[in-house]
Enzyme design. Structure first.
Site, PDB file in Angstrom:
ATOM      1  CG  ASP A  79      -1.704   1.196   1.471  1.00 18.33           C
ATOM      2  OD1 ASP A  79      -2.314   1.666   0.498  1.00 18.33           O
ATOM      3  OD2 ASP A  79      -1.728   1.701   2.608  1.00 18.33           O
ATOM      4  CG  ASP A  81      -2.180   7.315   0.342  1.00 20.04           C
ATOM      5  OD1 ASP A  81      -1.873   8.509   0.287  1.00 20.04           O
ATOM      6  OD2 ASP A  81      -2.536   6.655  -0.663  1.00 20.04           O
ATOM      7  CD  GLU A  88      -4.343   7.629   4.281  1.00 19.95           C
ATOM      8  OE1 GLU A  88      -4.890   7.558   3.155  1.00 19.95           O
ATOM      9  OE2 GLU A  88      -3.952   6.647   4.928  1.00 19.95           O
ATOM     10  NE  ARG A 124     -12.181   9.341   0.877  1.00 20.14           N
ATOM     11  CZ  ARG A 124     -11.267   8.384   1.049  1.00 20.14           C
ATOM     12  NH1 ARG A 124     -10.175   8.636   1.763  1.00 20.14           N
ATOM     13  NH2 ARG A 124     -11.435   7.183   0.522  1.00 20.14           N
ATOM     14  CB  SER A 168      -1.925   3.273  -3.971  1.00 17.52           C
ATOM     15  OG  SER A 168      -2.555   4.322  -3.274  1.00 17.52           O
ATOM     16  CE  LYS A 213      -4.878  -0.810  -1.793  1.00 19.50           C
ATOM     17  NZ  LYS A 213      -4.257  -0.289  -0.567  1.00 19.50           N
ATOM     18  CG  ASP A 236      -2.571   2.215   6.679  1.00 17.48           C
ATOM     19  OD1 ASP A 236      -3.207   3.123   7.246  1.00 17.48           O
ATOM     20  OD2 ASP A 236      -2.439   2.154   5.448  1.00 17.48           O
TER      21      ASP A 236
END
Length: 292
Positions: A79, A81, A88, A124, A168, A213, A236
């Site tokens: 990953d 971020d 991030e 977002r 990502s 992913k 994470d």
């Protein structure tokens, strides 16, 4: 010997001292193999392990039980971020767009698994509408920092024949630069739609989330002619769970509670060089920049 217990101290803490090695002996562990003097060691699994772990619980140490078989992995899928970088990226874009707090709140909930990742990403990105794309280079230059140990992790695994992929849920303008800076062999992420040099508030479909992913891990493994058991995945957030669970070695790095609860291996005190120690590398084998 099927498993070893790997102890890794927080950088600079000196937490693996005579007190810890003495406790190991007292609880019945065999002689330690030092991976880095005072910083990381491993011992064969032993009957008093649980009591030992309870005794060291308050120390800044990561303790993981790692299978010995097929330990050094041939593929790294990471990953970006809050894993390979300390930020991030979408939160940084949000600050530039004047929607920083709102976007940070959504990001935090999505990474904890409280929101659907794809819906949260679209929400977002809508808040970024009208942002000049030139801000991305400014953010990369002024706001983005590499996670400690990131360069050493990638360089050491590549020097030992591993393929490296940055996968990502963020955006390709960031992964392209981060992958280049760290030496990843390939990268993939989401595409931001741009018109006349401005973000439109839309993201390309399909969105790269948890399933994507996992698909990337499987696809790259197949292309290399290896099994996912030969791969290491590190992340994470909740959208990393599937690849962490599928990989032969899945590592939760300073991860959200849901990820910590489900991952078999956890790094909460160490930096990314801990991922090398988990594979049995000694510090003398590290390649590239090393932290004191």
């Amino acid at each position: 010997m099927d498993c070893v217990l790997v102890l890794i101290a927080a950088p600079g803490s000196g937490a693996i001292g005579a007190n810890v090695t003495g406790m190991l002996r007292g609880f019945g562990a065999g002689a330690p193999r030092w991976l880095a003097e005072g910083e990381a060691l491993e011992v064969p699994d032993f009957a008093g392990r649980d009591d030992f772990l309870a005794a060291i619980a308050a120390l800044p140490l990561d303790a993981n039980l790692v299978p010995v078989a097929n330990r050094r992995k041939r593929l790294l899928v990471a990953d970006m971020d809050s894993t390979m970088i300390e930020q991030e990226c979408i939160d940084e874009l949000g600050v530039a767009a004047g929607a920083g707090e709102r976007i940070k709140q959504i990001t935090a909930r999505a990474m904890r698994g409280e929101l659907d990742f794809e819906d949260a990403l679209r929400e977002r990105v809508r808040l970024l509408k009208g942002l000049d794309t030139g801000i991305i280079d400014t953010i990369l230059r002024e706001r983005i920092s590499l996670m400690p140990g990131a360069k050493t992790l990638v360089a050491t695994m590549k020097a030992n024949g591993a393929h490296t992929a940055l996968v990502s849920g963020g955006f390709t303008p960031f992964t392209s630069k981060v992958a280049g800076a760290l030496g990843f062999d390939e990268h993939q992420a989401n595409g931001l739609i741009v018109a006349d040099g401005l973000l439109t508030g839309e993201v390309d479909s399909p969105i790269l989330g948890q399933q994507a992913k996992l698909d990337a891990l499987r696809r790259i493994s197949a292309r290399l002619g290896i099994s996912t058991a030969d791969a290491l995945a590190v992340g994470d957030g909740a959208n990393d769970l599937a690849m962490i669970g599928e990989a032969g070695m899945g590592v939760a790095l300073h991860a959200k509670p849901q990820v910590q609860a489900l991952a078999k291996l956890r790094v909460n005190h160490g930096d990314l060089t801990a991922v090398l120690y988990l594979q049995g590398y000694e510090k003398a084998e590290f390649v590239g920049p090393q932290l004191p």
